[in-house]
Design an enzyme around this catalytic site. Structure first.
Site, PDB file in Angstrom:
ATOM      1  CG  ASP A 118      40.866  32.774  45.129  1.00  0.00           C
ATOM      2  OD1 ASP A 118      41.569  33.691  44.654  1.00  0.00           O
ATOM      3  OD2 ASP A 118      40.711  31.681  44.558  1.00  0.00           O
ATOM      4  CB  SER A 150      39.439  34.387  41.498  1.00  0.00           C
ATOM      5  OG  SER A 150      40.801  34.663  41.428  1.00  0.00           O
ATOM      6  CG  ASP A 177      44.173  31.804  43.297  1.00  0.00           C
ATOM      7  OD1 ASP A 177      44.074  33.048  43.191  1.00  0.00           O
ATOM      8  OD2 ASP A 177      43.585  31.012  42.527  1.00  0.00           O
ATOM      9  CG  ASP A 199      43.548  36.469  43.886  1.00  0.00           C
ATOM     10  OD1 ASP A 199      44.105  35.966  44.883  1.00  0.00           O
ATOM     11  OD2 ASP A 199      43.129  35.778  42.939  1.00  0.00           O
TER      12      ASP A 199
END
Length: 449
Positions: A243, A100, A245, A241
């Site tokens: 990834d 993340s 999400d 961010d």
């Protein structure tokens, strides 16, 4: 032994804490637990742009194949794309390799079930138990029983982009955007998505090299985005961010708009269009007091959960709430997705701006943000959940709440990983609440350290 799974999968420094051996075991155990009802399970695997992604992907997939599971490799793709594609390809489960918003040397592995939801604690515990016993020597899979890497029917990235475009019915022509892709999983998708929907797009931090993911960019470092939005006279900026999400926005004045304000703007839009059942919105205990006031004025009901997107989702599934999330920008639009999705959230935010009759700044300013001060009190671990049993601490909290007189609040939250409690005080006077937070944190430390 500490629990292997944290709040969002298994994470650690790649190749020392999160090793290929551990990834292999996670593949074996995960495939076994998540595919009990599938004689030959298919597991879809995605990753972000970290240099360690290739290493861990090979090991994870090898573990899945070794127990007879088949694998669809989706390549570099956002985490929410894995959650969506699991259902699209009718896979038994999905796995995402990402840490993340963490620095590039970290990585992680998280699983989704066949419906695209993150795993319950009980299922994670079952996977962990299999890894700890490491009993894979009995009845080994051989010959034709071994798994294969399958070619997907269609390009996963294209399928995901088409899904995102289907979630809005608004043309963004005339909107000037700046996108910060965090040199992460959205880099190959975000600019194209918004251009195809008509927007004038400038992309920054969209050249990943394996080590620059989240490096002074993205949703945790929006400073460059703020400068670009102001310099280019853009309508707004969008920061994802690593990834993709999460989403943090920047208004036309270069001001950061966090998850609370974005949820507020989108919830008001959904209420106008009749897609907010019971006017219900879900947030965590860390949501700003101003959010609750704004939602009350808009005629919305607010459900409050513990910190963590899994608890937000849990509540939403029980109550039927269609939108929920956190200040960090992890927002769930349950009508469209089973998890937080930065690009989907951006689409909904742009739709709210386009149809709301004003700029992002004007819409966001409907919510007054109360200052929040956070201080840590380091104490003995055994006192983390019993601090209110100390009469002096209890009296101090009651005194501060009386001083706030309905215009603020005190929140004390034990850390999940360290021997400390986090003291958060919220109110209108920054100087006052700073002094009160420091005083209370010091008292808790003195009495319980």
């Amino acid at each position: 032994m500490s629990r292997l799974f944290g709040t969002d999968g298994v994470r650690g420094v790649a190749n020392t804490e999160l090793t290929p051996q551990l990834a292999y075991k996670l593949g074996r155990a995960g495939a076994a637990v998540l595919s009990k009802d599938h004689p030959r399970p298919v597991i879809l695997v995605g990753k972000d742009t970290r240099i360690s992604g290739d290493l861990l992907e090979e090991a994870l997939c090898a573990g899945i194949l070794s127990v007879g599971g088949d694998v669809i490799r989706a390549g570099v793709i956002p985490t929410p794309a894995v959650a969506y594609l699991v259902k699209h390809f009718n896979a038994a489960a999905g796995a995402m390799i990402s840490a993340s918003h963490n620095p590039f040397e970290y990585n992680g592995i998280k699983f989704f079930n066949g419906q695209g939801f993150k795993l319950d604690d009980a299922i994670e515990d079952e996977i962990e138990a299999r890894i700890n016993c490491d009993d894979y020597t009995q009845d080994p899979v051989t010959g034709s029983g071994l798994g294969r890497v399958l070619s997907p029917d269609g390009d996963p990235g294209e399928i995901y982009l088409n899904f995102l475009k289907s979630t809005v019915d608004v043309d963004f022509s005339g909107m000037k955007l700046v996108l910060d892709c965090a040199n992460g999983a959205s880099s190959a998708y975000a600019a194209r998505l918004f251009r195809e929907l008509g927007a004038d797009v400038t992309a920054i931090s969209d050249q990943p090299d394996g080590i620059n993911i989240n490096e002074n960019c993205g949703s945790t470092h929006p400073e460059n985005l703020q400068e670009q939005v102001y310099a280019l006279n853009a309508d707004l900026g969008l920061a994802f961010d690593g990834d993709a999400d999460r989403l943090i926005a920047v208004d036309e004045n270069g001001r950061v708009i966090d998850g609370d304000r974005m949820i507020c703007v989108c919830a008001e839009m959904m209420k106008r269009e009749g897609s907010l059942p019971d006017g219900r919105v879900t947030v965590t205990v860390m949501s700003n007091l101003g959010f609750h006031k704004a939602m009350g004025e808009a005629g919305c009901k607010v459900d409050v959960t513990a910190v963590g997107d899994r608890y937000v989702l849990e509540s939403m599934l029980k109550t039927g709430s269609a939108i929920g999330g956190e200040q960090s920008g992890h927002i769930i639009f349950l009508n469209h997705s089973t998890t937080g999705d930065g690009m989907l959230s951006a689409l909904q935010l742009l739709k709210a701006v386009k149809t709301g009759g004003g700029s992002l700044a004007a819409l966001a300013d409907r919510m007054e943000v109360f200052p929040q001060v956070l201080r840590n009190a380091r104490i003995k671990n055994e006192y983390k959940n019993t601090y209110m049993e100390n009469p002096e601490i209890r009296e101090a909290i009651e005194r501060i709440e009386a001083v706030m007189a309905g215009e603020g609040r005190v929140l004390i939250r034990p850390s999940g990983t360290e021997p400390l409690v986090r003291v958060m005080i919220e109110g209108k006077d920054q100087t006052q609440i700073t002094a009160l937070a420091e005083e209370l944190a010091q008292l808790i430390t003195e009495k319980l350290a």
